[in-house]
Write a protein that holds these residues in place. Structure first.
Motif, PDB file in Angstrom:
ATOM      1  N   CYS A 161       1.480  -3.757   6.862  1.00  9.81           N
ATOM      2  CA  CYS A 161       1.741  -4.808   7.296  1.00  9.81           C
ATOM      3  C   CYS A 161       1.979  -3.861   8.122  1.00  9.81           C
ATOM      4  O   CYS A 161       2.675  -2.747   8.203  1.00  9.81           O
ATOM      5  N   ILE A 179       3.431 -11.535   4.276  1.00  9.76           N
ATOM      6  CA  ILE A 179       1.789 -11.373   4.038  1.00  9.76           C
ATOM      7  C   ILE A 179       0.751 -12.473   3.271  1.00  9.76           C
ATOM      8  O   ILE A 179      -0.612 -12.143   3.953  1.00  9.76           O
ATOM      9  N   GLY A 230       0.403  -9.084   9.987  1.00 13.37           N
ATOM     10  CA  GLY A 230      -0.677  -9.459   8.610  1.00 13.37           C
ATOM     11  C   GLY A 230      -1.939  -9.313   8.275  1.00 13.37           C
ATOM     12  O   GLY A 230      -2.214  -9.621   7.385  1.00 13.37           O
ATOM     13  N   LEU A 253       7.043  -3.979   3.513  1.00  9.37           N
ATOM     14  CA  LEU A 253       5.396  -5.191   4.360  1.00  9.37           C
ATOM     15  C   LEU A 253       5.238  -3.193   4.868  1.00  9.37           C
ATOM     16  O   LEU A 253       3.228  -3.737   4.798  1.00  9.37           O
TER      17      LEU A 253
END
Length: 437
Positions: A80, A51, A93, A75
């Protein structure tokens, strides 16, 4: 403060664990060779670390387990882009679109709380609920929140919801003194401190090998972290990270589980892709109980041979390098089928003795009071129907089943799937009769 648009409601994904049973026929004698999967406890914070980077992070030797699936979903949810091919996960990310971790992920996996520190470091804010996971103890997260407050975050707690926000200038490096060497709180400090302005020093940091792996991974990404393996970590804040690739090492707890299986069943096994030095105390105790152990640090292999019933042991769990609490249940399982009296003192999680009740249903002579357990070994144990109360406890019941007469059925093995790629597959590779029901 950078504000992240609240588009989270558009991404309602749920990670469901199937309700499974494991069937194991015993008693068995094991012989074979297996490669140990990548470390669950190492890879999850590495995935959270992705991240922090506005680019690509590639992790290899990633275990195919439910907790990894859950982290992938988290995520993806926050923006992401995760691409998984076998044991390789590529995380892009570049864009973070959401700083809120939805309840249905948090309730499944306690380690989701570490995402808070990464979100604070990247976008200056994060929201989560109090986490769930295995019911092995209270495991308060106030130490996590204190870490974030030390770095300048403002924490609001209301009705189980946690909101954390950094000041306009972002997080600021600080001295953090942990009252206990918590692995999760140490990870929180690392993830939040990497992009903080100035220097962060963590005193009383956890020394577990998984922390060392996280430090190595962060440094590969361009962070500046020193002191891995010691009680003091020094984090020099950087402005940005870079694309990287990192291989996750073998899971020492999974390896310890399969070593325990050989202790219970007898026989021999070669375990590959695991560092013996990360299991020094458990291996020494197994030798004390009668096993022949050979270590190869260069090739990352462990050989075990067990030709007698395990002798009694005295052990006490604690932070690394003390005995790992995650192996307490598998050790209790083979000691229950051993010869002599053993004593275990659980100093980390007060709920770790729940599996003792299930082992008693298999004929185990186990007496618990508070944080202490006394085990009178008896062989063979009695096959029956038992329930996996938690991740490591479920694996421990599989260990005990190898020393039981008849077929043991372990119910509610959703916990086991959180941390083991395929427990039955690996036991069959060692010659056991184990299959999913």
């Amino acid at each position: 403060m950078l504000r992240v648009e609240r588009i989270c409601c558009l991404r309602r994904q749920k990670v469901g664990a199937r309700l499974s049973t494991i069937h194991i026929k015993g008693p068995a004698r094991l012989s074979g060779e297996i490669s140990i999967q990548g470390s669950k406890n190492a890879v999850l914070p590495m995935m959270a670390a992705a991240i922090l980077h506005k680019g690509i992070t590639v992790l290899t030797n990633v275990p195919m387990i439910q907790d990894v699936d859950c982290m992938v979903s988290i995520l993806n949810y926050i923006g992401c882009r995760c691409n998984r091919k076998g044991s390789t996960v590529e995380i892009d990310g570049t864009e973070i679109e959401c700083a809120q971790i939805p309840d249905h992920f948090v309730s499944q996996m306690r380690s989701s709380i570490i995402v808070l520190g990464a979100l604070l470091g990247r976008v200056g804010e994060g929201e989560s609920r109090y986490p769930g996971g295995c019911l092995i103890g209270a495991r308060p997260i106030d130490i996590h929140l204190q870490v974030l407050e030390c770095l300048g975050a403002r924490i609001l707690e209301e009705d189980g919801q946690i909101t954390a926000r950094a000041s306009a200038g972002g997080l600021v490096g600080a001295e953090i003194r942990l009252r206990y060497p918590s692995v999760g709180a140490t990870e929180q400090a690392l993830l939040a401190g990497v992009l903080a302005r100035g220097m962060t020093i963590v005193y009383g940091a956890a020394r577990e090998p998984e922390i060392g792996q996280l430090c190595d991974c962060l440094n590969r990404m361009g962070a500046r972290v020193r002191g891995a393996g010691t009680g003091i970590l020094v984090i020099e804040g950087v402005e940005e990270l870079r694309d990287s690739r990192f291989a996750v090492r073998g899971d020492r707890i999974v390896a310890g589980t399969y070593l325990s299986a050989v202790m219970a069943a007898g026989g021999k096994a070669w375990l590959k892709e695991v560092r013996p030095g990360e299991l020094e105390l458990p291996l020494n105790l197994m030798q004390q109980a009668g096993a022949v152990i050979r270590r190869d640090e260069v090739q990352e292999e462990i050989f075990i041979s067990m030709n007698q019933r395990p002798g009694g042991l005295l052990l006490e769990t604690g932070p690394y390098p003390a005995f790992p609490t995650d192996l307490q249940s598998p050790f209790m399982a083979f000691l229950a089928a051993g010869d002599g009296e053993s004593r275990i003192r659980e100093q980390v999680f007060e709920g770790r003795f729940a599996t003792a009740e299930e082992l008693k249903r298999m004929g185990g002579r186990i007496y618990t009071e508070g944080r202490e357990a006394v085990i009178q070994g008896i062989y063979p144990l009695i096959a029956g129907r038992v329930t996996a109360r938690d991740l490591r406890g479920g694996a421990a019941l599989a260990v005990a089943a190898l020393a039981a007469e008849g077929e043991t059925v372990i119910e509610d093995c959703r916990h086991v799937e959180r941390g083991y790629e395929d427990l039955c597959r690996d036991l069959r590779a060692l010659g056991a009769q184990a299959y999913w029901g």
